[in-house]
Design a protein around this motif. Structure first.
Motif, short mmCIF file in Angstrom:
data_model
loop_
_atom_site.label_atom_id
_atom_site.label_comp_id
_atom_site.label_asym_id
_atom_site.label_seq_id
_atom_site.Cartn_x
_atom_site.Cartn_y
_atom_site.Cartn_z
N ASP A 62 0.81 -1.22 0.00
CA ASP A 62 0.00 0.00 0.00
C ASP A 62 0.84 1.26 0.00
N ASP A 96 -12.29 8.55 1.57
CA ASP A 96 -11.66 7.78 0.50
C ASP A 96 -10.70 8.68 -0.28
N GLU A 100 -9.93 1.72 -3.00
CA GLU A 100 -9.32 3.04 -3.14
C GLU A 100 -8.31 3.06 -4.28
N LEU A 101 -7.43 2.02 -4.33
CA LEU A 101 -6.40 2.03 -5.36
C LEU A 101 -7.00 1.81 -6.75
N LEU A 103 -0.74 4.19 -2.00
CA LEU A 103 -1.87 4.75 -1.25
C LEU A 103 -1.38 5.62 -0.09
N GLU A 104 -0.38 5.12 0.62
CA GLU A 104 0.13 5.85 1.77
C GLU A 104 0.77 7.17 1.34
N ARG A 136 -1.96 9.57 0.16
CA ARG A 136 -2.67 10.16 1.30
C ARG A 136 -1.80 11.23 1.97
N MET A 171 -4.63 -6.92 -1.40
CA MET A 171 -4.92 -5.83 -0.47
C MET A 171 -6.21 -6.08 0.29
N THR A 172 -6.43 -5.28 1.32
CA THR A 172 -7.71 -5.33 2.01
C THR A 172 -8.79 -4.79 1.07
N ARG A 226 -10.88 -2.42 1.41
CA ARG A 226 -10.88 -0.95 1.35
C ARG A 226 -9.70 -0.44 0.55
N GLN A 227 -8.52 -0.98 0.78
CA GLN A 227 -7.35 -0.56 0.01
C GLN A 227 -7.54 -0.85 -1.47
N ARG A 228 -8.10 -2.03 -1.76
CA ARG A 228 -8.31 -2.40 -3.16
C ARG A 228 -9.26 -1.43 -3.85
#
Length: 651
Positions: free
Chosen positions: A81, A123, A249-250, A84-85, A88, A242-243, A245-247
């Motif tokens: 991630d 998100d 978002e990405l 994403l990190e 963010r 990924m989780t 949520r991560q999936r």
């Protein structure tokens, strides 16, 4: 005058090169086979260990350990991630810079903007999409947001095309337009190939325009498709790992970034084409990454791509599936994962496997690997060398008689004549001795004395009908004596073939039934997982062999670890009973008596100490006059061969 120039032959393999020496490899396999392994398992174990020698090539196990080490390293490299990190973090930084710009402003517009920032969704992708139309008051915030968009654009494209991240490090409209044109030309080339209209010239033109965007330097369209498909499949596995949520978002970030770059339609076409051409790749599944460092999308996809290669390579290197061959191992995957030296090691192993078949040692029939008679002969010689190496020097003397008279076979050597010798005179050596001793006269006359005479040595070789009866019952495997019995059979077969070619040898295996074993099936022979020790049937077959050679000296050797528990009925069926029935013992001993009337001595090699077995073999010895031996399994071959040689000498 004609001029000639000689140089290295470069039109294929050297036609004058000596054949590859695989005897060492066969001997390595032979150790395993003589210990009870099958040819296919022996070859597999050899390839796993590697063949030590001058080059000391690695085996499959060494490569497998290296592959597993590389997998652990990749899994420990970081988290998936990272993009994403970082996205963010940049988003929070831009929002913070904008708030710092708005805070001193008392206007309603500033408060309205703050309210808009407060209402941003959690998100990341949705927040970025909403801010795409936001008018930034802070110049620093605007630059940070552009940095975020550039990051996403580079990471998303790098996840599909390795190397585009570096090519777009300083993006400009012309660079992005070139990427769009490249993808359009690529899709057109793939569609043209699907219609059967693509040529190598088309690919060369494509690489001439965009070769700098493909650091892998593919040589043709198939290589390019393989590169892009493996990377696209790795991207799908990254999302699946990924989780939820991560999936989500990405995925939204990827789609949003491609839409803004004007690449969404081209990327969709490319993805569909790649999946249609390479559906065999691992497009699904998850991978567990255990590292702490966050990885960007491009680095994460590269790591997962390498992990997929290593997973497939590990499966191929294990060679634990039916019909496995070294040709199944992808050489390109070995090069990518382990380097050039591993490719050389793999080729050396492939050559061993290939040469064993081409030089006539192994035969692959219906997917099953078998030893040829040529290989069996060599393994028999190896077994015989093992036996003789364990014999005492004093017990290793030859069994031939050198005073057999002129009717014997010439040995090629001579010795001084002694009174009473009937061997033929060695004329050449006798004349040479006469000349050396001064017996040369004028002309062609040579004066000879008694001391000058030499006779040609001969040896008498009487023919024997040899029967080796080997117990194949399940108990031989349970007691760990089966490997020794097989080695003994091979050694005796090799001894008779090499030293006593005039003998007629027959090896008979017996369990619930008995059967004649051919020399070429001895090495791959396995024990029978059935009940019954039918010595009665084995002696019947041995008796027929002796009767076919009435003028031969009979030799019968029995190797067993149990008393007879089965016999052959009149209808040809086997009858099993334990403890042995009276009928089984009577019929077996009746065949022993027949052997005695044939003047055949039965020597029994007893591999167990059961009281019932001792009583039975003692009765055989009493009726027949043969001997009973109780060797350990590791000395069985020594006992059998020594006893055979003793019998031949006495005959």
């Amino acid at each position: 005058m004609s001029a000639y120039r000689y140089g290295e032959y470069n039109d294929g393999p050297d036609p004058l090169a000596p054949p590859y020496d695989v005897r060492a490899a066969l001997d390595e396999m032979g150790d395993a086979i003589l210990s009870g392994s099958t040819p296919v398992h022996a070859l597999r174990d050899l390839l796993k260990r590697g063949l030590p020698g001058a080059q000391d090539r690695r085996g499959l196990d060494d490569m497998l350990r290296e592959v597993r080490r590389r997998r652990r390293e990749l899994r420990d490299r970081g988290r998936l991630d990272g993009t994403l990190e970082k996205a963010r973090a940049l988003l929070d930084k831009a929002i913070g810079q904008e708030r710092a710009e708005l805070f001193p402003d008392p206007s309603d517009d500033a408060r309205l903007r703050e309210s808009e920032l407060d209402g941003l969704p959690e998100d990341t992708a949705s927040a970025i999409q909403q801010l795409n139309s936001y008018e930034w008051r802070s110049q620093a915030a605007r630059q940070t947001f552009e940095e975020l968009r550039d990051l996403l654009r580079r990471e998303v494209l790098d996840s599909q095309f390795r190397g585009l991240r570096d090519a777009l490090a300083n993006p400009d409209p012309e660079a992005m337009e070139r990427v769009r044109q490249m993808m359009s030309d690529l899709n057109e080339m793939l569609e043209k190939d699907a219609r059967g209209e693509h040529t190598q010239a088309d690919f060369d033109d494509f690489m001439g325009k965009y070769g700098d965007l493909f650091p892998e330097n593919p040589r043709n369209l198939e290589e390019l498709v393989d590169i892009l498909a493996r990377r696209a499949a790795a991207t799908q596995r990254m999302l699946a790992s990924m989780t939820p949520r991560q999936r989500e978002e990405l995925s939204n970030l990827i789609n949003q970034t491609l839409e803004q770059a004007g690449l969404a339609d081209q990327m969709r076409r490319l993805g569909e084409a790649l999946y249609a051409r390479r559906p065999d790749l691992a497009w699904g599944g998850q991978e567990r990454m255990t590292g702490e460092e966050p990885l960007g999308m491009g680095d994460a996809v590269t790591a997962l791509e390498e992990l997929a290669d290593l997973t497939q390579l590990e499966s191929a290197l294990r060679q634990d599936y039916p019909g496995a061959r070294l040709d199944d191992i992808d050489e390109a995957a070995v090069r990518r994962a382990l380097g050039r030296s591993a490719v050389d090691d793999l080729e050396a192993l492939r050559r061993i496997e290939r040469e064993l078949e081409e030089q006539g040692y192994l035969l692959r029939r219906r997917g099953k690997l078998e030893l040829t008679p040529k290989a069996v002969r060599r393994l028999g010689e190896t077994a015989l060398r093992r036996v003789f190496s364990s014999l005492d020097a004093g017990r290793r003397g030859d069994h031939d008689q050198h005073d057999a008279g002129a009717a014997g076979e010439l040995t090629g050597s001579s010795r001084p004549w002694r009174f009473g010798d009937e061997q033929p005179i060695d004329v050449v050596r006798t004349l040479v001795n006469g000349v050396r001793n001064g017996g040369l006269r004028t002309g062609t006359a040579v004066k000879l004395s008694v001391d000058d005479f030499e006779v040609a040595e001969t040896e008498r070789r009487s023919a024997a009908a040899v029967c080796l009866l080997v117990d194949l019952s399940y108990s031989m495997a349970l007691r760990g004596t089966w490997a020794a019995a097989k080695q003994t059979a091979l050694a005796l077969q090799a001894l008779v073939a090499s030293k006593f070619p005039q003998d007629a040898v027959q090896i008979i295996g017996f369990s619930n039934y008995a059967r004649v074993l051919q020399p070429d099936e001895l090495a791959g022979l396995d024990w029978d997982m059935v009940q019954g020790t039918n010595l009665h049937h084995a002696l019947l077959i041995a008796g027929r062999h002796l009767d076919r050679h009435p003028d031969f000296e009979p030799v019968v050797l029995v190797v067993t670890d149990g008393e007879p528990t089965a016999h052959l009925m009149r209808n040809g069926r086997s009858a099993f009973e334990w403890p042995p029935s009276r009928e089984t013992l009577e019929l077996t001993l009746a065949e022993v008596d027949k052997m005695t009337r044939r003047r055949a001595t039965i020597n029994v090699f007893m591999l167990a100490g059961d009281e019932r077995l001792k009583e039975f073999v003692d009765e055989v010895a009493r009726r027949n006059g043969g001997r009973v031996f109780s060797p350990s399994a590791d000395r069985l071959g020594e006992y059998v061969v020594s006893d055979f040689l003793r019998l031949r000498r006495s005959r």
